[in-house]
Design a protein around this motif. Structure first.
Motif, PDB file in Angstrom:
ATOM      1  N   THR A  28      29.806  34.507  43.418  1.00 46.42           N
ATOM      2  CA  THR A  28      31.081  34.368  42.334  1.00 46.42           C
ATOM      3  C   THR A  28      30.643  33.746  40.906  1.00 46.42           C
ATOM      4  O   THR A  28      31.108  34.010  39.979  1.00 46.42           O
ATOM      5  CB  THR A  28      31.917  33.135  43.252  1.00 46.42           C
ATOM      6  OG1 THR A  28      32.171  33.981  44.514  1.00 46.42           O
ATOM      7  CG2 THR A  28      33.083  32.752  42.407  1.00 46.42           C
ATOM      8  N   ILE A 103      29.967  44.147  42.564  1.00 49.51           N
ATOM      9  CA  ILE A 103      29.320  43.885  43.592  1.00 49.51           C
ATOM     10  C   ILE A 103      29.175  44.724  44.989  1.00 49.51           C
ATOM     11  O   ILE A 103      30.350  45.217  45.027  1.00 49.51           O
ATOM     12  CB  ILE A 103      29.712  42.416  44.217  1.00 49.51           C
ATOM     13  CG1 ILE A 103      29.828  41.314  43.009  1.00 49.51           C
ATOM     14  CG2 ILE A 103      29.031  41.932  45.551  1.00 49.51           C
ATOM     15  CD1 ILE A 103      30.255  40.060  43.797  1.00 49.51           C
TER      16      ILE A 103
ATOM     17  N   THR B  46      35.166  48.394  43.403  1.00 50.03           N
ATOM     18  CA  THR B  46      35.446  47.038  42.949  1.00 50.03           C
ATOM     19  C   THR B  46      35.718  46.004  44.209  1.00 50.03           C
ATOM     20  O   THR B  46      36.151  44.768  43.803  1.00 50.03           O
ATOM     21  CB  THR B  46      37.039  47.254  42.044  1.00 50.03           C
ATOM     22  OG1 THR B  46      37.743  48.228  42.784  1.00 50.03           O
ATOM     23  CG2 THR B  46      36.643  47.904  40.796  1.00 50.03           C
ATOM     24  N   GLY B  48      34.212  44.829  46.568  1.00 50.71           N
ATOM     25  CA  GLY B  48      33.413  43.846  46.980  1.00 50.71           C
ATOM     26  C   GLY B  48      33.474  42.445  46.136  1.00 50.71           C
ATOM     27  O   GLY B  48      33.475  41.413  46.822  1.00 50.71           O
ATOM     28  N   LYS B  49      33.597  42.733  44.763  1.00 53.48           N
ATOM     29  CA  LYS B  49      33.855  41.663  44.122  1.00 53.48           C
ATOM     30  C   LYS B  49      35.049  40.753  44.122  1.00 53.48           C
ATOM     31  O   LYS B  49      35.047  39.816  44.319  1.00 53.48           O
ATOM     32  CB  LYS B  49      33.661  42.081  42.591  1.00 53.48           C
ATOM     33  CG  LYS B  49      33.680  41.050  41.669  1.00 53.48           C
ATOM     34  CD  LYS B  49      33.240  41.215  40.188  1.00 53.48           C
ATOM     35  CE  LYS B  49      34.432  42.122  39.600  1.00 53.48           C
ATOM     36  NZ  LYS B  49      34.302  42.393  38.174  1.00 53.48           N
ATOM     37  N   VAL B  52      34.475  38.663  47.273  1.00 57.11           N
ATOM     38  CA  VAL B  52      33.638  37.772  47.215  1.00 57.11           C
ATOM     39  C   VAL B  52      34.083  36.564  46.483  1.00 57.11           C
ATOM     40  O   VAL B  52      34.150  35.283  46.871  1.00 57.11           O
ATOM     41  CB  VAL B  52      32.394  38.134  46.524  1.00 57.11           C
ATOM     42  CG1 VAL B  52      31.648  36.983  45.885  1.00 57.11           C
ATOM     43  CG2 VAL B  52      31.530  39.178  47.573  1.00 57.11           C
ATOM     44  N   LEU B  53      34.970  36.859  45.367  1.00 59.98           N
ATOM     45  CA  LEU B  53      35.560  35.785  44.296  1.00 59.98           C
ATOM     46  C   LEU B  53      36.713  34.906  45.370  1.00 59.98           C
ATOM     47  O   LEU B  53      36.757  33.670  45.121  1.00 59.98           O
ATOM     48  CB  LEU B  53      36.109  36.281  43.148  1.00 59.98           C
ATOM     49  CG  LEU B  53      35.047  36.285  42.045  1.00 59.98           C
ATOM     50  CD1 LEU B  53      33.804  36.952  42.082  1.00 59.98           C
ATOM     51  CD2 LEU B  53      35.772  36.655  40.691  1.00 59.98           C
ATOM     52  N   ASN B  55      37.176  34.763  48.491  1.00 59.79           N
ATOM     53  CA  ASN B  55      36.513  34.221  49.628  1.00 59.79           C
ATOM     54  C   ASN B  55      35.908  32.790  49.189  1.00 59.79           C
ATOM     55  O   ASN B  55      36.216  31.635  49.725  1.00 59.79           O
ATOM     56  CB  ASN B  55      35.687  35.099  50.202  1.00 59.79           C
ATOM     57  CG  ASN B  55      35.202  34.664  51.537  1.00 59.79           C
ATOM     58  OD1 ASN B  55      35.981  33.643  52.398  1.00 59.79           O
ATOM     59  ND2 ASN B  55      34.133  34.955  52.190  1.00 59.79           N
ATOM     60  N   SER B  56      35.089  32.805  48.263  1.00 64.37           N
ATOM     61  CA  SER B  56      34.388  31.635  47.782  1.00 64.37           C
ATOM     62  C   SER B  56      35.351  30.564  47.041  1.00 64.37           C
ATOM     63  O   SER B  56      35.261  29.450  47.338  1.00 64.37           O
ATOM     64  CB  SER B  56      33.279  32.203  46.751  1.00 64.37           C
ATOM     65  OG  SER B  56      32.990  31.313  45.834  1.00 64.37           O
ATOM     66  N   GLU B  57      36.294  31.169  46.086  1.00 65.18           N
ATOM     67  CA  GLU B  57      36.785  30.083  45.480  1.00 65.18           C
ATOM     68  C   GLU B  57      38.159  29.684  45.945  1.00 65.18           C
ATOM     69  O   GLU B  57      38.633  28.671  45.959  1.00 65.18           O
ATOM     70  CB  GLU B  57      37.298  30.811  43.950  1.00 65.18           C
ATOM     71  CG  GLU B  57      36.124  30.975  42.886  1.00 65.18           C
ATOM     72  CD  GLU B  57      35.453  29.759  42.750  1.00 65.18           C
ATOM     73  OE1 GLU B  57      35.956  29.009  42.002  1.00 65.18           O
ATOM     74  OE2 GLU B  57      34.249  29.465  43.021  1.00 65.18           O
ATOM     75  N   LYS B 130      39.308  45.350  37.529  1.00 67.07           N
ATOM     76  CA  LYS B 130      37.732  45.040  37.264  1.00 67.07           C
ATOM     77  C   LYS B 130      37.438  43.618  36.897  1.00 67.07           C
ATOM     78  O   LYS B 130      36.146  43.137  36.876  1.00 67.07           O
ATOM     79  CB  LYS B 130      37.437  46.106  36.007  1.00 67.07           C
ATOM     80  CG  LYS B 130      37.212  47.577  36.543  1.00 67.07           C
ATOM     81  CD  LYS B 130      37.153  48.468  35.175  1.00 67.07           C
ATOM     82  CE  LYS B 130      35.749  48.485  34.674  1.00 67.07           C
ATOM     83  NZ  LYS B 130      35.600  49.577  33.666  1.00 67.07           N
ATOM     84  N   ASN B 131      38.440  43.038  36.090  1.00 73.16           N
ATOM     85  CA  ASN B 131      38.024  41.765  35.743  1.00 73.16           C
ATOM     86  C   ASN B 131      38.581  40.610  36.715  1.00 73.16           C
ATOM     87  O   ASN B 131      39.288  39.778  36.287  1.00 73.16           O
ATOM     88  CB  ASN B 131      38.466  41.370  34.473  1.00 73.16           C
ATOM     89  CG  ASN B 131      39.948  41.524  34.062  1.00 73.16           C
ATOM     90  OD1 ASN B 131      40.447  42.284  34.834  1.00 73.16           O
ATOM     91  ND2 ASN B 131      40.556  40.952  33.235  1.00 73.16           N
ATOM     92  N   HIS B 133      39.808  37.724  39.109  1.00 71.02           N
ATOM     93  CA  HIS B 133      39.485  36.290  38.820  1.00 71.02           C
ATOM     94  C   HIS B 133      40.520  35.582  39.788  1.00 71.02           C
ATOM     95  O   HIS B 133      41.541  36.209  40.048  1.00 71.02           O
ATOM     96  CB  HIS B 133      39.735  35.879  37.463  1.00 71.02           C
ATOM     97  CG  HIS B 133      39.634  34.490  36.858  1.00 71.02           C
ATOM     98  ND1 HIS B 133      40.341  33.495  37.406  1.00 71.02           N
ATOM     99  CD2 HIS B 133      38.329  33.803  36.239  1.00 71.02           C
ATOM    100  CE1 HIS B 133      40.000  32.181  36.701  1.00 71.02           C
ATOM    101  NE2 HIS B 133      38.716  32.721  36.241  1.00 71.02           N
ATOM    102  N   PRO B 134      39.919  34.416  40.305  1.00 70.30           N
ATOM    103  CA  PRO B 134      41.003  33.631  40.969  1.00 70.30           C
ATOM    104  C   PRO B 134      42.330  33.291  40.555  1.00 70.30           C
ATOM    105  O   PRO B 134      43.247  33.152  41.561  1.00 70.30           O
ATOM    106  CB  PRO B 134      40.216  32.389  41.222  1.00 70.30           C
ATOM    107  CG  PRO B 134      38.852  32.503  41.041  1.00 70.30           C
ATOM    108  CD  PRO B 134      38.889  33.536  40.181  1.00 70.30           C
TER     109      PRO B 134
END
Lengths: 389, 324
Positions: A28, A103, B46, B48-49, B52-53, B55-57, B130-131, B133-134
């Motif tokens: 991230t 990713i 797209t 995966g990103k 990940v974002l 989940n993490s944030e 594509k961009n 963000h949380p």
């Protein structure tokens, strides 16, 4: 006698396993930092994000300075020692490039991902990672995203910090996205130059030798190649890029050549630069065109010995992890540490899968090893195992 | 003017909600469960990103989301494998409520999410951003969490279209400006306050979602706005500026199909609301043309805007929710 590094080396496999659990946090940060365009001299937005992250992790002194570096301090238990971890924030991609990162299960792809969004993401993620691994250092850990590193930036960010800080830095680590196994303990001398050729107004195209920029620059390169280059001290001249011409039917009137002189000897760098300047003057005189050699940046050679405990312990860590150390001289932030007399290394985090003009692709799986080696080395530095007697 | 007042009071910028600690505390205070649904069809590049974002944030660092689910229409690429490898719950739409006849479309995935997911609020995010963000998630959830009267929060953007040579700063939303906005202005002027009625990102309370019927194709967003407006009025809506959204540009032919589907939904709604009584049987064939040198080739395509009934009328749903 048991090697004092034994406990650290023993803990590596377990650490590597735990690091897999924080994958998403690192990825991230890699995406969020890497998608902010950050060409040299325009790093502010990336720096703002980094410092915001440091604030979220409650680091001390989260701040920037007049050059635009981003800084935060993770205080140690005793704070007797200060370790500086740095990754450069600038990228070779300009702000017009599509900075989208993608990713996939095994890789991350995007412009500047390897150089150096990944290195910076490691710096941004480290407070979280250390907390999750229950690692509390005695030393203060100064985390820094350095501005104005590449090209004409000439390491201005890290040099400014080292020249102006009151903090006594005991050890420096420069973190680069790639490649895993990279181990740089020394910097080679370097002069990075641009040659500009152009034909002035009212140029007499009928005079002898008036052939335009491409042929003249070709002649200039041939003359440089005729200079004898010694094998000792190891020296080379690297031609990096060339630009000239606008199409058919027109003699080109402007050209630009970029090259680097690299040598283990500072004197050799200077000597070669003088020779190249002389060639430029000679060609300018012959052709009546303007030829200017502009020196963009200069690095001094130096570094710590291969037998320095910082190097030997870094190698031990890598060998324990089956990482083959690739000992290469560096021209990155390491040069600034060397100039400041601070023992330092440059290490890499992952492997490059592919690299093209528009994007780089780094592998995910080696990142865990890359992080484990960095953290193990940090712990070794923290315990004083990397100090010279 | 009423519309101006509504815009002023119900239009936000995502930056107003950056304090995620505060947002999570408020969510926990209300004991809310929140689900993220990402409808997909061939989005391996797209997805995966996004996962990940988020989940993490929004799960690991700030527990705003209770689940992240991908509901897929039958991708032939590795969308589900990629999503699963990054920890999302993945479902094939046809596996949810398998006793019902199988339908294919984004609206179908959104509708089935109501059955499959557990959240009191469901936030829907397209997979082709594509961009990502949380902010795309918390910007939509915050107005619902902070204001119990708000039932449906819609995203709007400064929409750039992605081009190979770089990013263009404006453009996009052609169907909105040429079709939807004129229609809303004619028949439902208050709804014209919604800046981007067709955006695929919105967050909705379950109590509202389960009562909505769902066109399974292009008309789903339009139908939601019309039905919620009719039932609850403008006070149910809010909208959040999420800055830029970089996405694939659609060709004009595709936008024509989309407009055709949306018009069907709109006209059916007009009829059912009693606002237009003399509408003839609508054709479901769209004719478009494609030029090859001097020859114009006619392309006919059947586009039928089928609808799923409100989820609350599905016995399996009532059983699963304990007849709540």
């Amino acid at each position: 006698m048991k090697d004092k590094m034994f406990e650290i080396l023993k803990s590596i496999p377990d650490m590597e396993k735990k690091l897999r659990e924080i994958r998403d946090v690192l990825l991230t940060n890699l995406v969020m930092l890497g998608e902010i365009p950050s060409p040299t001299f325009q790093e502010q937005s990336r720096m703002n994000f980094l410092v915001h992250r440091f604030n979220q992790y409650n680091l001390l002194n989260c701040s920037t300075d007049e050059i635009g570096n981003g800084l935060g301090i993770l205080p140690g238990k005793s704070g007797d020692r200060n370790i500086l971890l740095v990754a450069h924030m600038d990228s070779e991609y300009d702000d017009k490039a599509d900075h989208t990162i993608s990713i996939q299960p095994n890789s991350v792809t995007g412009p500047g991902v390897a150089d150096n969004a990944l290195g910076l993401a490691v710096i941004a993620s480290l407070p979280y990672i250390l907390e999750k691994l229950n690692i509390e250092l005695n030393s203060n850990l100064i985390l820094m995203g350095s501005a104005r590193s590449l090209g004409a930036g000439n390491l201005e960010g890290i040099r400014f910090f080292l020249d102006n800080t009151d903090i006594n830095i005991s050890t420096g680590l420069s973190v680069e996205g790639v490649r895993l196994g990279r181990l740089s303990n020394s910097a080679i001398g370097m002069a990075r130059c641009e040659v500009h050729y152009w034909v002035p107004e009212g140029y007499d195209w009928t005079q002898f030798g008036a052939v335009g920029s491409i042929v003249t620059l070709n002649e200039f390169i041939n003359r440089i190649l005729e200079i004898p280059i010694p094998t000792r001290p190891a020296t080379s001249i690297v031609f990096s890029s060339i630009e000239s011409g606008r199409g058919y039917s027109k003699v080109s009137t402007e050209a630009e050549l970029k090259f680097e002189i690299q040598s283990e000897s500072e004197e050799m760098v200077e000597q070669l630069l003088q020779q190249i300047n002389s060639i430029a003057i000679e060609i300018a005189t012959k052709t009546a065109a303007r030829v200017v050699v502009k020196e963009l940046s200069r690095r001094k050679p130096g570094g710590i010995d291969f037998s320095h405990p910082l190097v030997t312990n870094a190698r031990k860590i890598m060998e324990t992890m089956d990482i083959k150390p690739r000992i290469t001289p560096s021209m990155s932030e390491l040069s600034a540490f060397i100039d400041a007399g601070i023992p330092a290394l440059t290490i890499g985090i992952s492997s490059l899968e592919t690299a093209s003009k528009t994007a780089e692709s780094v592998k995910i799986d080696p990142m865990y090893k890359g992080l484990a080696q960095l953290i193990s080395l940090l712990v070794a530095i923290d315990k004083g195992y990397c100090d010279e007697n | 003017m009423k519309i101006d007042k509504w815009i002023k009071e119900n239009t936000f910028h995502h930056s107003a909600f950056e304090d995620l600690d505060k947002l999570v505390k408020e969510k926990e205070k209300q004991n809310l469960k929140i689900s993220l649904c990402i409808p997909t069809l061939n989005e391996e590049k797209t997805i995966g990103k996004e996962i990940v974002l988020f989940n993490s944030e929004l799960m690991t660092r700030y527990p705003l989301l209770d689940e992240i689910a991908v509901i897929d229409s039958g991708s032939i690429d590795n969308t589900l494998e990629v999503a699963r490898s990054f920890g999302a719950d993945t479902y094939l739409a046809s596996d949810i409520l398998p006793n019902l006849d199988n339908k294919k479309g984004k609206g179908e995935n959104l509708w089935k999410a109501i059955y499959q997911l557990k959240g009191d609020i469901i936030v829907y995010i397209d997979a082709d951003i594509k961009n990502i963000h949380p902010r795309f998630v918390y910007g939509l959830l915050a107005p619902l969490i902070y204001n119990k009267k708000t039932k449906y929060v819609k995203a709007f953007y400064d929409r750039p279209l992605a081009f190979s040579e770089g990013i263009r700063p404006s453009g996009g939303g052609r169907v909105t400006e040429i079709l939807i906005r004129p229609l809303f202005s004619l028949f439902f002027p208050e709804l014209s306050a919604i800046i981007q009625p067709l955006s695929g990102e919105y967050a909705v309370r379950r109590e509202v979602l389960e009562k909505l019927s769902f066109p399974i194709g292009y008309g789903v967003e339009t139908a939601h706005l019309l039905d919620i407006y009719r039932e609850y009025g403008m006070d149910a809506f809010a909208q959040t500026d999420l800055d830029q959204r970089v996405h694939r540009n659609q060709e004009t032919m595709s936008l024509g199909k989309m407009s055709f589907g949306i018009l069907q939904t709109f006209l059916h709604r007009m009829k059912s609301y009693g606002m237009m009584t003399d509408i003839p049987e609508l054709s479901t064939i769209l004719r478009q043309f494609q030029a090859h040198d001097d020859v114009f080739e006619s392309i006919e395509q059947e586009i039928v805007e089928e609808e799923r009934p409100p989820m609350i009328t599905i016995p399996e749903y009532l059983k699963k929710r304990g007849n709540k």
